[in-house]
Design a protein around this motif. Structure first.
Motif, short mmCIF file in Angstrom:
data_model
loop_
_atom_site.label_atom_id
_atom_site.label_comp_id
_atom_site.label_asym_id
_atom_site.label_seq_id
_atom_site.Cartn_x
_atom_site.Cartn_y
_atom_site.Cartn_z
N THR A 7 1.08 -1.07 0.15
CA THR A 7 0.06 -0.04 0.12
C THR A 7 0.83 1.09 -0.03
O THR A 7 2.18 1.08 -0.06
N GLU A 8 0.45 2.17 -0.04
CA GLU A 8 0.96 3.85 -0.30
C GLU A 8 1.71 3.87 1.28
O GLU A 8 2.79 4.30 1.27
N THR A 9 0.88 3.44 2.10
CA THR A 9 1.49 3.43 3.56
C THR A 9 2.59 2.55 3.95
O THR A 9 3.42 3.14 4.37
N THR A 11 4.70 1.51 1.51
CA THR A 11 5.61 1.94 0.60
C THR A 11 6.32 3.08 1.36
O THR A 11 7.63 2.96 1.55
N GLY A 12 5.47 3.89 1.97
CA GLY A 12 6.08 5.27 2.86
C GLY A 12 6.83 4.71 3.79
O GLY A 12 8.22 5.14 4.30
N ARG A 19 3.40 10.13 1.76
CA ARG A 19 2.53 10.03 0.59
C ARG A 19 2.65 10.92 -0.65
O ARG A 19 2.61 10.75 -1.61
N LEU A 22 5.41 10.29 -2.74
CA LEU A 22 5.17 9.02 -3.60
C LEU A 22 4.49 9.55 -4.64
O LEU A 22 4.57 9.07 -5.79
N ARG A 23 3.61 10.37 -4.42
CA ARG A 23 2.71 10.78 -5.74
C ARG A 23 3.56 11.66 -6.68
O ARG A 23 3.18 11.48 -7.55
N TRP A 26 5.26 9.31 -8.69
CA TRP A 26 4.58 8.64 -9.67
C TRP A 26 4.15 9.81 -10.70
O TRP A 26 4.35 9.30 -11.88
N PRO A 33 2.90 3.13 -9.68
CA PRO A 33 2.01 2.11 -8.92
C PRO A 33 1.15 1.44 -9.83
O PRO A 33 1.02 1.65 -11.03
N ARG A 41 -1.29 0.33 -5.23
CA ARG A 41 -0.40 -0.39 -4.77
C ARG A 41 0.88 -0.48 -5.35
O ARG A 41 0.86 -0.26 -6.73
N TYR A 42 2.13 -0.41 -4.71
CA TYR A 42 3.40 -0.41 -5.45
C TYR A 42 3.99 -1.98 -5.34
O TYR A 42 3.82 -2.62 -4.38
#
Length: 65
Positions: A7-9, A11-12, A19, A22-23, A26, A33, A41-42
């Motif tokens: 999840t993003e969480t 991955t962070g 977050r 990560l965005r 992306w 993702p 999801r990553y």
């Protein structure tokens, strides 16, 4: 067994990136993702490869000084 998708969480937590970072990655095409329904999801292998690229870039910059 290692998770294939994070999840993003997660991955962070693994990368130490927020977050929003990560965005941004992306949006820049640096870390792509996958969507599972409405979820983001990553791929674990992609995250590991991204971190490896960061490490290689850091080593390359250090050796050219």
């Amino acid at each position: 067994m290692q998770k294939l998708l994070l999840t993003e969480t997660e991955t962070g937590e693994v990368t130490g990136f927020s977050r929003s970072t990560l965005r941004k990655l992306w949006a820049q095409g640096e870390l792509q993702p996958v969507r599972v329904g409405r979820s983001i999801r990553y791929v674990t292998e992609d995250v590991e490869a991204f971190v490896a690229r960061l490490r290689e870039d850091a080593y390359a910059r250090r050796s050219t000084r």
